[in-house]
Scaffold this active site. Structure first.
Site, PDB file in Angstrom:
ATOM      1  CB  SER A 132      -0.899   0.014   1.242  1.00  0.00           C
ATOM      2  OG  SER A 132      -1.557   1.250   1.385  1.00  0.00           O
ATOM      3  CE1 TYR A 151      -4.244  -1.753   5.035  1.00  0.00           C
ATOM      4  CE2 TYR A 151      -3.174   0.248   4.237  1.00  0.00           C
ATOM      5  CZ  TYR A 151      -3.924  -0.881   3.995  1.00  0.00           C
ATOM      6  OH  TYR A 151      -4.373  -1.146   2.737  1.00  0.00           O
ATOM      7  CE  LYS A 160      -2.020  -3.773   3.007  1.00  0.00           C
ATOM      8  NZ  LYS A 160      -2.410  -5.072   2.408  1.00  0.00           N
TER       9      LYS A 160
END
Length: 307
Positions: free
Chosen positions: A152, A165, A169
């Site tokens: 991401s 997150y 990622k």
């Protein structure tokens, strides 16, 4: 030449909704037999239901494709092993793994509970590790495999409120960087997809419907299929969203050498502009090659001949 997956078996995690659903449907349309994996939970990972995966299977069967639904929790290695086993029992092999399953638990780092940090890491990172480990030996024996990690921009570039997150990622990029080296001689290629699309994970972040209309999951899926095709690249980070595609790279500048007498923090600070000069920056393939570069730079400066 059209991209086809006839005779191949694909596992797509998190395939009940959004990007995973789009990936599974298009793989099936192009000939793949698909394991549609989805725990069926909410965006934060709570709850479970097989209904979303079963609906995708029904869609695939509706246009003549083959698929099975699976509700394995990617954080549970035993469940993942059983999922891979069911694919092999049904179709005899696994050619493609799309690690797409994920959850969101966004908060600023100051306010984030460590359990929320760990859970996001566990689903995104360890979920991908578990699924990859479960197919790795099978792909080595087949001398063929295509694995896509879902990274991401939050990991590559950062995003407020997504330390958990983003960390997960970016870790997947590191996982890819090593697995592509270990799998290459066995015909296994490993790539990363960095998507942005209109899904339930982004609908609250991007409220403008005009923007969301451009960000179709199908446009991202076009890139995903290129990463798992027979003639896919290896160690490629593909950014995809709204019909636009780009390659993200980790590069390193040529750098400078400082003599032993100059190896002080003050000297490093004084050389920061030269250290950051990107005129001769390049990608490095394999961590050892950075060490080789540094030693060669030192040897050249000291006029030392290396064997």
């Amino acid at each position: 030449m059209s991209v086809r997956f006839d005779g191949q078996v694909a596992i797509v995690t998190g395939a009940g909704n959004g990007l995973g659903r789009s990936h599974a449907l298009e793989l099936a349309r192009r000939g793949a037999k698909v394991v549609v994996n989805d725990l069926g939970g909410a965006r934060d990972g709570s709850g479970a239901s097989l209904s979303a995966a079963e609906q995708v299977v029904a869609e695939i069967e509706g246009f003549g494709g083959e698929a099975i639904a699976n509700g394995a929790n990617v954080t549970d290695y035993t469940e993942v092993e059983n999922m891979v086993g069911s694919a092999v029992e049904r179709w005899g092999r696994v050619d493609i793994l799309v690690n797409n399953a994920g959850i969101l638990r966004d908060k600023s780092f100051a306010k984030m509970d460590l359990d929320d940090f760990k859970q996001v890491m566990d689903v995104h990172l360890m979920g991908s590790v578990n699924c990859t480990k479960a197919v790795w030996e099978l792909m080595r024996k087949q001398n063929y495999g295509r694995i896509a990690m879902t990274t991401s921009s939050s990991g590559l570039y950062g995003n407020f409120g997504q330390s958990n997150y983003g960390a997960a990622k970016m870790a997947l990029v590191g996982l890819m960087n090593t697995l592509c080296l270990e799998g290459e001689k066995y015909g296994i290629k490993v790539n990363c997809l960095s998507p942005t699309a209109r899904t339930r994970m982004t609908e609250d972040i991007i409220p403008d419907p005009r923007v969301l209309d451009l960000m179709t999951p199908e446009s991202v899926t076009a890139g995903l299929l290129a990463l798992v095709a027979e003639d896919a690249p290896n160690r490629f980070i593909l950014g995809a969203g709204a019909g636009a595609f780009a390659c993200a790279r980790i590069v390193e500048t040529g750098g400078v050498y400082l003599s032993p007498q100059q190896q002080t923090p003050e000297a490093v600070q004084a050389q920061m502009e030269s250290i950051a000069d990107g005129g001769d920056q390049k990608e490095i393939y394999g961590g050892l090659n950075q060490t080789v570069k540094f030693v060669q730079k030192a040897a050249h400066a000291l006029d030392v001949e290396l064997n």
